[in-house]
Structures are given as C-alpha cells and as structure tokens.
Design an enzyme around this catalytic site. Structure first.
Site, mmCIF file in Angstrom:
data_model
loop_
_atom_site.group_PDB
_atom_site.id
_atom_site.type_symbol
_atom_site.label_atom_id
_atom_site.label_comp_id
_atom_site.label_asym_id
_atom_site.label_seq_id
_atom_site.Cartn_x
_atom_site.Cartn_y
_atom_site.Cartn_z
ATOM 1 N N ARG A 235 0.853 -1.189 0.000
ATOM 2 C CA ARG A 235 0.000 0.000 0.000
ATOM 3 C C ARG A 235 0.889 1.240 0.000
ATOM 4 N NH1 ARG A 235 -3.284 -2.767 -1.711
ATOM 5 N NH2 ARG A 235 -5.398 -3.224 -0.956
ATOM 6 N N GLU A 264 -1.924 7.636 -5.386
ATOM 7 C CA GLU A 264 -2.182 6.978 -6.671
ATOM 8 C C GLU A 264 -3.630 7.108 -7.135
ATOM 9 O OE1 GLU A 264 -3.144 2.350 -6.110
ATOM 10 O OE2 GLU A 264 -1.159 2.864 -5.371
ATOM 11 N N HIS A 296 0.464 -0.276 -9.880
ATOM 12 C CA HIS A 296 -0.367 -1.197 -9.104
ATOM 13 C C HIS A 296 -0.778 -2.416 -9.952
ATOM 14 C CE1 HIS A 296 -2.913 -1.059 -5.232
ATOM 15 N NE2 HIS A 296 -2.820 -2.309 -5.635
#
Length: 336
Positions: A235, A264, A296
């Site tokens: 994360r 993000e 990601h």
C-alpha cells in the site's frame, strides 16, 4: 441481482463475466471511481463492486445506503479505503477477497528487485538504440544478501521462500509471526529496528493500518543501511514519499521499487499520457535513475484475477441467497 461495478477495466469485465456465467447477476460496469460525486450512479443497485482506490468513506456510504445499496463487494484484499464501522451502522455488509494467488505479488516483488539490481530496463533501452556499452549497469549478487521482510503472511512468506532460494539471509518482522517463516535456514524474526539496520533489501508485505501509516519515514530511513534497496508492493501510504525522496538524494536509499503510491488515486488505472500530471512529488520521484515505478499491477495475473472474480461473484450470490458471508469484514471491536 443488479451490481454496479466501479473502476472497471477490460480484464474486470472479462473475468467477472466468465465467473458470472452461471450466477446470472446483472453486472453494470462503470469506469469511474466510486466516490461521493459518482455514488448516484449506483442508484437502485442492491450491490456495488469496488477496487482499491474507490472511496467508501461515510459520505459515499450514506449516499449508497439512501439509494438502497446493501452490499459492498471489494474485489481485493485490502479494505483501508472502506469505513467499515460506518457501513455497519448504515446496514451495509462489506465483503472482500481474502485470498487470491499470493504468488502474483510475491513474484512481482522479486522482479522489481532484479530490475533495480541488474538494470534490465536500462539495458533493454540501450540495446534498442544500438548502444552496447555496459557502463553503469553493474549490480550485485543476491546470494548472501540480507533481506528484510515486513509482513510474513501468505505473500510475504512466498516472497521469503523465493529469496531463500537465491541464498539470502532473511530477517522477518510481523505482529503475528508465521511459524513457517523460521523453518527456513537463515531466517528469523527480529525487532523492526534490527531489520532496518541490518537489511540490504527491504520488502513490504503488510496491510495498511492507522498504526503503520508512514512506516517508512525520515526516522526509519535513517536507521537503514546506506544504499538499501526498498520495495513496496503493498500500500502506498506505508511510505512517506517526501522522506523517501530525501533518502534517495542523500543516497541512504540506493534504489526504490514501488508498485503503489500514496496519492495513486488520481493517477493509476487510467491513461494520462496526453495530460500534464500535476503531482510534483510523483514527477520528481519519476526523475531518479534508481527508481522503478509501476502502476499497481503486481496482482495482475490470469490466476489471480480469475480467483478474485470467482470469489467476488460467490460472495454476491451468498448475499442474495441469505447465506453466511465467508469473506465478510466486521467493524473493529471498541477499544481495539
């Protein structure tokens, strides 16, 4: 049952449709993030299906509840973007995908290590330009290195096993130690400060909680070995990006690989190639030659997406039929 699927990409449609073939739910796809200003799109939908950057704060949840939504189905493991307590108070159930292919993320983290160390990305681009010089491409043997693994759950353990195969020494840290971790030779648990001090490579494999927000910060970076390699596939808000930038400038951080970024939400999962990105911190981070950023994608394998889709559809079906929800997230108990 009607399900509003937010943050929907082409692969979401492909795999969710396949998983839904026998369940016959009515899946309606929206490319946009779910947040207060888009929550009206879910009007009349008993269930919404969301991903990591959708914003399920109290405001969004209140709008959903007022419109008749009773289920939030996360097609991911982490749920830090959902106010679970607010959902429970509004009578909304929340489910997640508690398990999917842990190899996808663990293997991706290994890939980032190899790219940063052996500079595959630079070598590839050089050869395409007919530049065959090896200057600036030197790496180091992983064999014999000390690797710190923060978080030794399913993903962290597999990551550790792969690094053990390279001949690395392993230092683990976890609030809930995994008994399988120390069964490997040269693997043992240490205090977090010891892990920072002694690791050549540090890889993060823990969920984001209020307690570990900015786990990597100015103080913890100062404890690390000069030139440490730092990897984050978990994360974004585990790392204070501005502190990491200062660590890169001072060469305390020798290289950084991140598949997640603390801001993000406004960047990842969309094509911004024709726009001017306004995030100056991200732009600065991109400018360093010893930083590799991906958007990601560590979870993105056929195996993982198939399992995520099937689990998500199964949870929606269980809710529709009034069955027990195996992957339900409950609000924390008071005082904990």
């Amino acid at each position: 049952m009607k399900v509003a699927v937010f943050s929907a990409e082409a692969y979401d449609r492909q795999f969710l449709n396949a998983a839904n073939a026998n369940a016959d739910h009515e899946l309606v796809y929206f490319e946009t993030l779910l947040e207060p200003k888009t929550a009206s799109l879910a009007h009349g939908f008993p269930a919404v299906c969301v991903f990591v950057n959708d914003n399920l704060d109290p405001e969004t949840l209140k709008i959903l509840a007022d419109q008749g939504t009773k289920l939030v189905a996360l097609r991911c493991t982490g749920f830090n973007n959902v106010d679970v307590t607010a959902a429970a108070q509004l009578g909304i159930k929340v489910v997640r995908v508690s398990v999917y292919s842990p190899y996808s993320v663990a293997e991706f983290a290994i890939g980032m290590i190899l790219v940063l160390n052996r500079k595959f990305h630079k070598a590839y681009n050089r050869v395409r330009d007919d530049n065959f010089s090896l200057n600036g491409l030197m790496g180091f043997d992983l064999h014999g290195c000390t690797v710190g693994v923060i978080g030794t759950g399913k993903i962290g353990l597999i990551f550790a096993e792969i690094m053990h195969g390279f001949g690395c020494h392993l230092l683990g840290y976890d609030l809930y130690p995994n008994p399988h971790f120390e069964t490997m030779a040269n693997a043992h648990y240490v205090d977090l400060s010891d892990l920072f001090t002694n690791s050549d490579i540090i890889s993060l494999h823990c969920p984001l909680t209020p307690e570990n927000h900015y786990l990597i910060n100015t103080e913890t970076i100062a404890q690390m070995k000069p030139g440490v390699m730092l990897i984050n596939t978990s994360r974004g808000k585990l790392i204070d990006t501005k502190a990491a930038i200062e660590g890169i400038k001072s060469r305390q951080i020798g290289s950084l690989g991140i598949d997640v970024y603390e801001e993000e939400d406004n960047l990842f999962f969309r094509d911004l190639s024709d726009t001017i990105i306004q995030d100056d911190t991200f732009q600065l981070l991109q400018s360093f030659p010893n930083v590799v950023i991906t958007a990601h994608q560590a979870f993105l394998t056929r195996n993982a997406i198939s399992q995520i889709a099937s689990t998500t559809i199964e949870s929606i079906t269980d809710f529709q039929q009034g069955n027990a929800l195996k992957n339900e997230i409950h609000p924390p108990e008071k005082g904990k």
